[in-house]
Scaffold this motif. Structure first.
Motif, PDB file in Angstrom:
ATOM      1  N   TRP A  23     -31.008  52.297   2.721  1.00 40.07           N
ATOM      2  CA  TRP A  23     -30.807  53.443   3.620  1.00 40.07           C
ATOM      3  C   TRP A  23     -29.664  54.352   3.186  1.00 40.07           C
ATOM      4  O   TRP A  23     -29.723  55.567   3.376  1.00 40.07           O
ATOM      5  N   ALA A  24     -28.612  53.805   2.584  1.00 36.12           N
ATOM      6  CA  ALA A  24     -27.424  54.604   2.244  1.00 36.12           C
ATOM      7  C   ALA A  24     -27.646  55.542   1.061  1.00 36.12           C
ATOM      8  O   ALA A  24     -26.764  56.340   0.735  1.00 36.12           O
ATOM      9  N   GLU A  25     -28.810  55.504   0.433  1.00 36.47           N
ATOM     10  CA  GLU A  25     -29.117  56.492  -0.607  1.00 36.47           C
ATOM     11  C   GLU A  25     -29.422  57.855   0.009  1.00 36.47           C
ATOM     12  O   GLU A  25     -29.385  58.867  -0.681  1.00 36.47           O
ATOM     13  N   ALA A  26     -29.729  57.891   1.297  1.00 36.31           N
ATOM     14  CA  ALA A  26     -30.055  59.155   1.969  1.00 36.31           C
ATOM     15  C   ALA A  26     -28.786  59.962   2.226  1.00 36.31           C
ATOM     16  O   ALA A  26     -27.704  59.405   2.425  1.00 36.31           O
ATOM     17  N   ASP A  27     -28.931  61.271   2.238  1.00 38.64           N
ATOM     18  CA  ASP A  27     -27.757  62.146   2.322  1.00 38.64           C
ATOM     19  C   ASP A  27     -27.099  62.217   3.700  1.00 38.64           C
ATOM     20  O   ASP A  27     -26.100  62.913   3.869  1.00 38.64           O
ATOM     21  N   ALA A  29     -25.829  59.490   4.825  1.00 37.25           N
ATOM     22  CA  ALA A  29     -24.819  58.453   4.605  1.00 37.25           C
ATOM     23  C   ALA A  29     -23.705  59.085   3.774  1.00 37.25           C
ATOM     24  O   ALA A  29     -23.950  60.056   3.044  1.00 37.25           O
ATOM     25  N   GLY A  32     -24.632  59.323   0.088  1.00 34.53           N
ATOM     26  CA  GLY A  32     -26.061  59.454  -0.166  1.00 34.53           C
ATOM     27  C   GLY A  32     -26.443  60.766  -0.827  1.00 34.53           C
ATOM     28  O   GLY A  32     -25.685  61.734  -0.814  1.00 34.53           O
ATOM     29  N   ALA A  36     -32.410  63.180   3.612  1.00 36.77           N
ATOM     30  CA  ALA A  36     -32.802  62.310   4.728  1.00 36.77           C
ATOM     31  C   ALA A  36     -34.031  62.847   5.456  1.00 36.77           C
ATOM     32  O   ALA A  36     -34.854  62.061   5.932  1.00 36.77           O
ATOM     33  N   ASN A  77     -32.155  64.400  -7.037  1.00 35.38           N
ATOM     34  CA  ASN A  77     -31.737  63.577  -5.898  1.00 35.38           C
ATOM     35  C   ASN A  77     -32.785  62.529  -5.520  1.00 35.38           C
ATOM     36  O   ASN A  77     -32.814  62.064  -4.386  1.00 35.38           O
ATOM     37  N   PRO A  79     -34.742  58.922  -5.205  1.00 34.04           N
ATOM     38  CA  PRO A  79     -34.201  57.600  -4.910  1.00 34.04           C
ATOM     39  C   PRO A  79     -34.291  56.644  -6.105  1.00 34.04           C
ATOM     40  O   PRO A  79     -34.989  56.910  -7.090  1.00 34.04           O
TER      41      PRO A  79
END
Length: 121
Positions: A23-27, A29, A32, A36, A77, A79
């Motif tokens: 989940w922390a790869e999303a912006d 976070a 991230g 997201a 960007n 994943p």
């Protein structure tokens, strides 16, 4: 002359796999980078790219026509699963899974690469 990236005329991996990642790869976070808004929550620790969690699959970041000309709208960007899927192995041999998926849409197998190929799926 550098060989063209075979991914830009394929894109089948973006319609075959559920693209799930931490989940922390999303912006949304602190560190991230994956947009997201293009993801959905799977559980407390995982997200996936929208469009890749249902059948038929198609990642929401994929633009173009699979098997003809495609691009990733969030390439810089993207994943970790997209960064880590090897089109070619370090010795220049094609990934058999990539060739298997290409065959499902009528594309020929990839040739052995004489040059180091940046894995860019």
């Amino acid at each position: 002359m550098e060989e063209p990236n075979p991914c830009i005329s394929c894109g089948i991996c973006c319609t075959h796999f559920r693209i799930s990642f931490y989940w922390a790869e999303a912006d949304d976070a602190p560190a991230g980078f994956v947009p997201a808004a293009m993801t959905e929550k799977l559980n407390h620790t995982l997200r996936c790219m929208k469009g890749s969690n249902e059948v038929p699959r198609r990642c929401s970041a994929l633009a173009g026509t699979v098997g003809e000309e495609v691009s990733c709208t969030i390439y810089a960007n993207r994943p970790s699963p997209c960064r880590e899927f090897p089109v070619y192995f370090d010795d220049g041999t094609p990934n058999p899974k990539c060739d298997e998926l290409r065959a499902t849409i009528g594309l020929p197998p990839l040739p052995h690469s004489p040059l180091p190929f940046p894995n860019a799926a």
